[in-house]
Structure formats: structure tokens, C-alpha cells
Design an enzyme around this catalytic site. Structure first.
Site, mmCIF file in Angstrom:
data_model
loop_
_atom_site.group_PDB
_atom_site.id
_atom_site.type_symbol
_atom_site.label_atom_id
_atom_site.label_comp_id
_atom_site.label_asym_id
_atom_site.label_seq_id
_atom_site.Cartn_x
_atom_site.Cartn_y
_atom_site.Cartn_z
ATOM 1 N N CYS A 160 0.837 -1.204 0.000
ATOM 2 C CA CYS A 160 0.000 0.000 0.000
ATOM 3 C C CYS A 160 0.873 1.255 0.000
ATOM 4 O O CYS A 160 1.456 1.597 -1.025
ATOM 5 C CB CYS A 160 -0.994 -0.037 1.149
ATOM 6 N N HIS B 54 -3.479 -5.102 0.563
ATOM 7 C CA HIS B 54 -2.864 -5.591 1.809
ATOM 8 C C HIS B 54 -2.918 -7.115 1.845
ATOM 9 O O HIS B 54 -3.842 -7.693 2.429
ATOM 10 C CB HIS B 54 -3.585 -5.015 3.027
ATOM 11 N N GLU C 101 -1.396 -9.110 3.689
ATOM 12 C CA GLU C 101 -1.376 -9.623 5.058
ATOM 13 C C GLU C 101 -2.777 -9.742 5.641
ATOM 14 O O GLU C 101 -3.018 -10.555 6.544
ATOM 15 C CB GLU C 101 -0.487 -8.746 5.956
#
Length: 269
Positions: free
Chosen positions: A123, A228, A230
């Protein structure tokens, strides 16, 4: 041996009073990022921000020494990049970002790139990679890109999703050979405007053409993704169907192993 992955710190300059640390700058790591790296058998280590103007500063490890100890760098997401960092005037006070964090992360980025060690930007991290190579950003997608799809919703946060399409013959298309498009989280209101020198586009949002991933075409591994990954790791029912976060991290770690000057044991192969 186990890979040691450095992660840039998020900075909180004015913590809320309830935290019990008034007038103290905090550095922190969002836990999903650490879990994503650990899930692939590497050790995440947050790289501390050091304020060189601080009167408490006595000794510090130079960036080059920290880079030498680590096998790769992950740039976390977070606050906007300051427009002045890429040579533009601020158009709205809400988009002022954090120039202190910009300088800190650009120094880390420069150290890892010059050492030929892999970098993965998430990001804000992808945007910083573009700025490092001389690119610029749209300060606000709704203002700068007429008709753009919604890329940020503070109420829904990581529950806002849209499609992403990988460019033909890109690294991401190789990592994800399944038919397009794929679904990702979207938590950004800024994006690449002018592409940095030596960078290539890896992915776009098919609805509006907004650049969603970039990569440096030179030697080494420097990749930035606007979403993202994650947050895709432990999917609850509301997030089913999102792009698998594994291939991106594994490609980054494979590049780290290729650059590492330590043996790869059977346990980590």
C-alpha cells in the site's frame, strides 16, 4: 538458518492520552504483517526509527549496518506520503501525510536497494517505491481520477474489495496463473500517477485503470502492491474469495534466499 526480514515502523507522533505515554512518539508493527511473514518461516524484525535531532541520541546503528544484518525489507502501509516528498504542493490539509516517516523509510529503501536485497512494499510502501524512483502520486483518487471506482471506505476498511487484473507476462501473472480477475482488499485514496524510472506496471484495477502493483525491471526484487496481502492471510467468512497472500510472500522470500550469504537448511528449504 532462518531469514531475517526487516519491517519499517509505523509512527504515532501524538499517542492518545489513554495509552499512558503522553508526549512520546510511538513506533509500532501491525500484527497481521508479522503473522504473514512468520507463516512462511521467516523472522520479522521491526527496524526502529531514530530521530537524529533527538537530544537523547547517543549511538545508533547506521542504516548500512542494519541492512547488512537483514535479508529483505517489507514497507508497511499507513499514512499518506507527503506531496512535498515527490515535489508537489499539498492541495488539502488532510493529505499532508508524514514527511518524517517518508525520510526514514526512503533511507531504509535506499539501503536495501543499493545492497541488492529484496524489497516488498505494501500500500503506502508501493507508493514510496514509486516516489523513490522519481515517480509521483495522485493525491486523491476521487479528485484526480474522474469516474474511478471506490478504493477506500473508512467505515468498511478491509471489507472494501474490488477486482485486480495482472498485466500479461508480469511477475504477478506468473505467480497467479488462474483466470483473471482476482479480488483484493482496497484501503487507499492515493495511487501512482507518474510511473518512476525503471518501473513497470504489474497490475491495474480493471474498472478504472488505477495502478495496483509495480515492479522495478532491473536486477533484484523490488515489488510494490497497493492492496494488503497480510489481511488476506486468515480469512473469515466475509473475506472469502480474496487473492491468496502466499505466492507474493514466497517469491519475496525466495529472492531473499537467493541473495542471502547464509546456507539454506533442509528445515527452511
Amino acid at each position: 538458518m532462518t531469514l531475517r526480514i526487516g519491517i519499517s515502523a509505523r509512527l504515532l507522533h501524538e499517542p492518545p492520552a489513554g495509552l499512558g505515554l503522553p508526549q512520546k512518539r510511538l513506533q509500532f508493527l501491525e500484527s497481521s504483517m508479522a503473522h504473514w511473514i512468520m507463516a512462511h518461516g521467516a523472522i520479522p524484525l521491526m527496524m526502529p526509527f531514530v530521530d537524529e535531532a533527538s537530544p537523547q541520541l547517543v549511538n545508533r546503528a547506521p542504516v548500512a549496518e542494519m541492512v547488512e544484518l537483514l535479508d529483505g525489507l517489507v514497507l508497511q502501509g499507513g499514512i499518506d506520503i507527503c506531496p512535498e516528498t515527490y515535489g508537489e504542493a499539498l492541495r488539502h490539509p488532510d493529505w499532508a501525510g508524514d514527511p518524517i516517516r517518508d525520510r526514514y523509510e526512503l533511507a531504509l529503501l535506499r539501503g536495501f536497494i543499493e545492497a541488492g536485497k529484496p524489497v516488498l512494499g505494501v500500500c503506502r510502501g508501493a507508493q514510496l517505491i514509486n516516489v523513490y524512483f522519481g515517480g509521483s502520486l495522485m493525491q486523491d483518487i476521487p479528485s484526480d481520477c474522474e469516474g474511478a471506482t471506490l478504493h477506500q471506505d473508512t467505515a468498511r476498511y478491509d471489507r472494501l474489495m474490488h477486482d485486480v487484473a495482472f498485466e500479461p507476462d508480469s511477475l504477478l501473472a506468473t505467480l497467479y496463473p488462474a483466470p483473471l480477475p482476482h479480488r483484493i482488499t482496497s484501503i487507499h485514496h492515493q495511487c501512482v500517477k507518474r510511473l518512476g524510472d525503471g518501473l513497470v506496471v504489474e497490475a491495474r484495477c480493471p474498472q478504472d485503470g488505477v495502478i495496483e502493483a509495480i515492479r522495478h525491471a532491473g536486477p533484484g526484487f523490488v515489488l510494490g502492491v497497493q492492496w494488503h496481502p497480510e489481511f488476506h492471510l486468515n480469512l473469515d467468512e466475509a473475506l472469502q474469495g480474496l487473492l491468496d497472500s502466499g505466492p507474493v510472500m514466497q517469491a519475496f522470500l525466495d529472492a531473499a534466499w537467493a541473495r542471502a550469504d547464509r546456507p539454506r537448511t533442509a528445515a527452511t528449504a
